[in-house]
Motif scaffolding. Structure first.
Motif, short mmCIF file in Angstrom:
data_model
loop_
_atom_site.label_atom_id
_atom_site.label_comp_id
_atom_site.label_asym_id
_atom_site.label_seq_id
_atom_site.Cartn_x
_atom_site.Cartn_y
_atom_site.Cartn_z
N UNK A 83 0.83 -1.21 0.00
CA UNK A 83 0.00 0.00 0.00
C UNK A 83 0.86 1.26 0.00
N UNK A 84 1.99 1.22 0.71
CA UNK A 84 2.89 2.37 0.75
C UNK A 84 3.51 2.62 -0.63
N UNK A 85 3.98 1.56 -1.26
CA UNK A 85 4.56 1.72 -2.61
C UNK A 85 3.50 2.16 -3.61
N UNK A 86 2.28 1.66 -3.47
CA UNK A 86 1.18 2.06 -4.35
C UNK A 86 0.89 3.56 -4.20
N UNK A 87 0.81 4.03 -2.95
CA UNK A 87 0.59 5.46 -2.72
C UNK A 87 1.74 6.29 -3.28
N UNK A 88 2.95 5.83 -3.06
CA UNK A 88 4.12 6.56 -3.55
C UNK A 88 4.13 6.62 -5.07
N UNK A 89 3.82 5.50 -5.70
CA UNK A 89 3.79 5.44 -7.16
C UNK A 89 2.73 6.37 -7.73
N UNK A 90 1.53 6.32 -7.18
CA UNK A 90 0.45 7.18 -7.69
C UNK A 90 0.78 8.65 -7.50
N UNK A 91 1.32 8.99 -6.33
CA UNK A 91 1.60 10.41 -6.09
C UNK A 91 2.76 10.91 -6.96
N UNK A 92 3.71 10.05 -7.24
CA UNK A 92 4.81 10.46 -8.14
C UNK A 92 4.31 10.61 -9.57
N UNK A 93 3.40 9.71 -9.96
CA UNK A 93 2.86 9.75 -11.32
C UNK A 93 2.07 11.04 -11.56
N UNK A 94 1.32 11.48 -10.54
CA UNK A 94 0.52 12.69 -10.75
C UNK A 94 1.22 13.95 -10.26
#
Length: 166
Positions: A83-94
């Motif tokens: 979940x942490x990596x998912x949040x990090x990935x999404x926030x970096x993408x946007x």
């Protein structure tokens, strides 16, 4: 301090922090108006809830049945890392990672270490501590990191606009 007493106090404290976070979120309803805001607030929520759950499972299994705490630590840490990596990935993408990126990256590493120690508890031996003591140290670091995440979330970021996610 006895490791069992530590985990009892630790998990009660973490569940209290979960409740306090709910109160903070209720006072900042704007955070919940966007999907990104809900994700970010939910990420903070998980940073207190997951260590609390691991603390409870450490009490259930403890030293009498290490399979219980080891299995649950691996599973819960896996959820935390994902979940942490998912949040990090999404926030970096946007483009909204901002000041939350560093604590999230460190949290992912700590969750991975919790899982590895659950799979291979003998890794604690060179440090002169039991596996449950080593896990306790990692969980304390995770909760300390959660406080950093709360600080960054509340003082340096604005939840991303849903339009930026498209």
């Amino acid at each position: 301090m006895d490791v069992s007493t530590f985990y009892a106090l630790f998990s009660a404290t973490c569940f209290t922090l979960v409740g306090l976070w709910w109160n903070v979120v209720q006072r900042h309803e704007g955070w919940l108006h966007t999907a990104a805001g809900r994700r970010d607030a939910g990420g903070v929520y998980l940073s207190f809830l997951l260590p609390a759950l691991m603390g409870l499972f450490a009490q259930v299994g403890g030293t009498t049945d290490p399979g219980v705490w080891r299995t649950t630590f691996v599973v819960v840490a896996g959820v935390g890392c994902w979940s942490t990596l998912h949040l990090l990935s999404r926030s970096r993408r946007n483009g909204s990672a901002g000041s939350l990126a560093r604590p999230r990256g460190v949290a992912a590493v700590l969750y991975a270490l919790v899982a590895v120690l659950g799979v291979a508890p003998v890794l604690a031996e060179p440090f002169g501590v039991t596996p449950l003591q080593a896990e306790a140290i990692l969980l304390v670091l995770l909760v300390t990191l959660a406080h950093w995440l709360v600080w960054e979330f509340m003082t340096h970021t604005e939840p991303a606009d849903d339009a930026a996610e498209a």
